[in-house]
Design a protein around this motif. Structure first.
Motif, mmCIF file in Angstrom:
data_model
loop_
_atom_site.group_PDB
_atom_site.id
_atom_site.type_symbol
_atom_site.label_atom_id
_atom_site.label_comp_id
_atom_site.label_asym_id
_atom_site.label_seq_id
_atom_site.Cartn_x
_atom_site.Cartn_y
_atom_site.Cartn_z
ATOM 1 N N GLU A 1 0.826 -1.199 0.000
ATOM 2 C CA GLU A 1 0.000 0.000 0.000
ATOM 3 C C GLU A 1 0.862 1.251 0.000
ATOM 4 O OE1 GLU A 1 -2.521 0.586 3.407
ATOM 5 O OE2 GLU A 1 -3.315 2.427 2.552
ATOM 6 N N ILE A 2 0.447 2.230 -0.810
ATOM 7 C CA ILE A 2 1.070 3.554 -0.830
ATOM 8 C C ILE A 2 0.145 4.489 -0.064
ATOM 9 C CG2 ILE A 2 1.764 5.495 -2.297
ATOM 10 C CD1 ILE A 2 2.124 3.431 -4.605
ATOM 11 N N VAL B 1 -1.637 8.026 -12.027
ATOM 12 C CA VAL B 1 -0.596 7.000 -11.863
ATOM 13 C C VAL B 1 -1.049 5.981 -10.817
ATOM 14 C CG1 VAL B 1 1.774 6.567 -11.068
ATOM 15 C CG2 VAL B 1 1.276 8.558 -12.527
ATOM 16 N N LEU B 2 -1.671 6.491 -9.762
ATOM 17 C CA LEU B 2 -2.070 5.624 -8.657
ATOM 18 C C LEU B 2 -3.368 4.869 -8.935
ATOM 19 C CD1 LEU B 2 -1.200 8.144 -5.811
ATOM 20 C CD2 LEU B 2 0.064 6.058 -6.381
ATOM 21 N N GLY B 3 -4.159 5.374 -9.900
ATOM 22 C CA GLY B 3 -5.440 4.724 -10.200
ATOM 23 C C GLY B 3 -6.604 5.325 -9.436
ATOM 24 N N MET B 4 -6.415 6.542 -8.901
ATOM 25 C CA MET B 4 -7.511 7.238 -8.207
ATOM 26 C C MET B 4 -8.394 7.981 -9.190
ATOM 27 S SD MET B 4 -5.457 8.981 -5.081
ATOM 28 C CE MET B 4 -4.711 8.007 -3.780
ATOM 29 N N SER B 5 -7.879 8.264 -10.386
ATOM 30 C CA SER B 5 -8.686 8.887 -11.431
ATOM 31 C C SER B 5 -8.137 8.383 -12.765
ATOM 32 C CB SER B 5 -8.599 10.419 -11.351
ATOM 33 O OG SER B 5 -7.296 10.854 -11.658
ATOM 34 N N ALA C 1 -1.098 1.929 -10.460
ATOM 35 C CA ALA C 1 -0.763 1.113 -9.283
ATOM 36 C C ALA C 1 -1.930 0.190 -8.947
ATOM 37 C CB ALA C 1 -0.452 2.030 -8.100
ATOM 38 N N LYS C 2 -3.136 0.749 -9.000
ATOM 39 C CA LYS C 2 -4.327 -0.030 -8.658
ATOM 40 C C LYS C 2 -4.459 -1.269 -9.532
ATOM 41 C CE LYS C 2 -9.275 0.803 -8.030
ATOM 42 N NZ LYS C 2 -10.333 1.773 -8.362
ATOM 43 N N GLU C 3 -4.204 -1.113 -10.832
ATOM 44 C CA GLU C 3 -4.338 -2.263 -11.730
ATOM 45 C C GLU C 3 -3.337 -3.362 -11.376
ATOM 46 O OE1 GLU C 3 -5.462 -2.621 -16.371
ATOM 47 O OE2 GLU C 3 -3.379 -2.130 -16.012
ATOM 48 N N ALA D 1 -2.479 -0.912 -3.500
ATOM 49 C CA ALA D 1 -3.499 0.014 -3.009
ATOM 50 C C ALA D 1 -2.869 1.388 -2.810
ATOM 51 C CB ALA D 1 -4.070 -0.494 -1.693
ATOM 52 N N ALA D 2 -3.608 2.431 -3.145
ATOM 53 C CA ALA D 2 -3.122 3.793 -2.898
ATOM 54 C C ALA D 2 -4.210 4.558 -2.176
ATOM 55 C CB ALA D 2 -2.760 4.475 -4.211
ATOM 56 N N ASN D 3 -3.860 5.118 -1.040
ATOM 57 C CA ASN D 3 -4.822 5.885 -0.257
ATOM 58 C C ASN D 3 -4.180 7.183 0.189
ATOM 59 O OD1 ASN D 3 -7.082 3.968 -0.104
ATOM 60 N ND2 ASN D 3 -5.603 2.688 0.978
ATOM 61 N N TYR D 4 -5.039 8.109 0.607
ATOM 62 C CA TYR D 4 -4.498 9.339 1.176
ATOM 63 C C TYR D 4 -5.276 9.714 2.428
ATOM 64 C CZ TYR D 4 -8.366 11.968 -0.983
ATOM 65 O OH TYR D 4 -9.602 12.437 -1.345
#
Ligand SMILES: *Cc1c(COP(=O)(O)O)cnc(C)c1O
Length: 418
Positions: free
Chosen positions: A109-110, A124-128, A135-137, A141-144
């Motif tokens: 996880e990032i 890049v992270l897959g949030m949009s 990263a998501k694909e 996992a990427a969260n903030y």
């Protein structure tokens, strides 16, 4: 005929007051420029830079002594053990994204602790965006952690968000297109100490875009493991034609290098033909260029606040990047000011910037940038996504005089029509 002839005398009187008010701040910046210039000069001397280093290589770019020397200098000056400083990085986003993806593996996880990531990094992270290759694909996992209402890091929420899976904690130094203050090195140190206290083995990455030489310390100096940025912002000093850098712990930079090229080759290859002279010279002048740009930002803050606009940071506040935000509250004024900035540029001064959809950004963006190097934001420029509160992000300027002229002329044409 003087340039002053076309400026309203009332505005010139305000400028004179502003000059007086900010003089001590500008003098203090001269000390910072001196400290940073000394650091860079000594690194050039320690690494025995010679004319042969400036030429560059072709083909695979094996055994590129100039490139290796430049990377050793970046590492020394910015507080790391190793660096990748490459024209093959197409932008800061590419360098930062390569680091994020190179340091993590499926299941990791990032965690961004400084609120929403910069627009292009969200893709890049897959949030949009469409998610392809993000990263998501890859199952990363990427969260903030959202910032508190006052723009500060929410430490209890960070504590709650750190898990066994958190591999990489990310700190974004500059505000990006968010309405928050940028995080100073002192604040970044607090974040690093807090995270290390809870999870000593986690890797901490800093998005250092716009930060280099804005203070006398860098994120690596206060415990960050690895960081990255763009060469058409601060580090390139206005001379680098393209590129990005990653600098930090040697083992981590090596991992990133395998994502940058391919496993096995890493940073060993990559021709530098034609680029090295500008990259060396740009880094050498960067302390002065960045210092001038910050002086210009202080002038902008003081003058535009005097004219009734809401600005951040205010002129007397500490600075940790080049960004000066100005809120216009409506689209029309924001666009008008951006157009005036464009008209004050040395290149494409006759071109009219218009809001448009851009790769990597969700909202329409307006960009006023009459720059020698396309899209360079170490040069005098103003941009921002067209969304409330209609904030223009001003940054850069190769000389203080140009920034000053540009802002006075933009203020004249936006607020003092005869
Ligand atoms: C500019 C910027 C980037 C990305 O840099 P580009 O070179 O424009 O891709 C990343 N993060 C922040 C905070 C920035 O301001």
């Amino acid at each position: 005929m003087s340039w002053k002839d076309s400026i309203d005398p009332k505005l010139l009187a305000i400028v004179a007051q502003v000059d007086q008010k900010i003089a001590p701040r500008l003098a203090a910046l001269d000390d910072q420029i001196l400290d940073n210039q000394a650091k860079v000069l000594h690194a050039f001397q320690d690494h025995r830079v010679s004319e042969a280093h400036l030429n560059g290589t072709t083909g695979y770019g094996n055994y590129d002594e100039g490139r290796d020397t430049l990377e050793a200098i970046y590492a020394d000056v910015l507080g790391g053990e190793a660096a990748l400083v490459r024209p093959q990085f197409v932008s800061g986003t590419h360098a930062i994204g390569t680091a994020l993806l190179g340091l993590t593996r499926p299941g990791d996880e990032i965690l961004y602790i400084t609120g929403e990531p910069y627009d292009t990094l969200q893709e890049v992270l897959g949030m949009s965006g469409n998610g392809i290759g993000s990263a998501k694909e890859y199952g990363i996992a990427a969260n903030y952690v959202p910032l508190q209402d006052n723009g500060e890091v929410d430490f209890p929420a960070v504590k709650a968000a750190l898990t066994d899976k958190t591999k990489l904690v990310v700190i974004q130094r500059s505000c990006g297109y968010a309405t928050r203050k940028s995080f100073t090195i002192a604040k970044i140190k607090e974040m690093v100490d807090f995270v290390r206290g809870l999870k000593p083995d986690v890797w901490i990455f800093a998005d250092n875009a716009y930060g280099e030489f804005s203070e006398t310390l860098e994120p690596l100096d206060v415990g960050v493991d690895i960081m990255a940025g763009s060469l058409i912002k601060n580090g390139g000093g206005g001379l680098a034609k393209t590129g990005g850098y990653v600098v930090g712990r040697k083992d981590l930079v090596e991992r990133v290098s395998y994502r940058f090229t391919v496993p096995g080759i890493g940073g060993e290859e990559g021709a530098t033909y034609g680029y090295l002279l500008d990259m060396f010279e740009g880094f050498f002048v960067a302390p002065q260029t960045v210092g001038n740009a910050i002086k210009g930002a202080i002038f902008e803050a003081a003058l535009l606040a005097e004219l009734g606009l809401s600005v951040s940071p205010e002129w007397q506040e500490p600075r940790t990047d080049l960004i000066q935000t100005v809120n216009f509250g409506n689209k029309a004024d924001m666009v008008k000011f951006a157009k005036a900035i464009q008209q004050s540029s040395p290149v494409d001064s006759y071109v009219e910037p218009i809001p448009e959809q851009m790769a990597g950004y969700e909202d329409e963006v307006i960009m006023a940038a009459g720059t020698f190097i396309s899209g360079s934001t170490i040069e005098f420029s103003g941009d921002g996504p067209i969304r409330p509160p209609y904030t223009l992000y001003l940054q850069g300027g190769l000389t203080y005089a140009h920034i000053k002229l540009g802002i006075i002329q933009a203020a004249e044409s936006t607020f003092y029509q005869h």
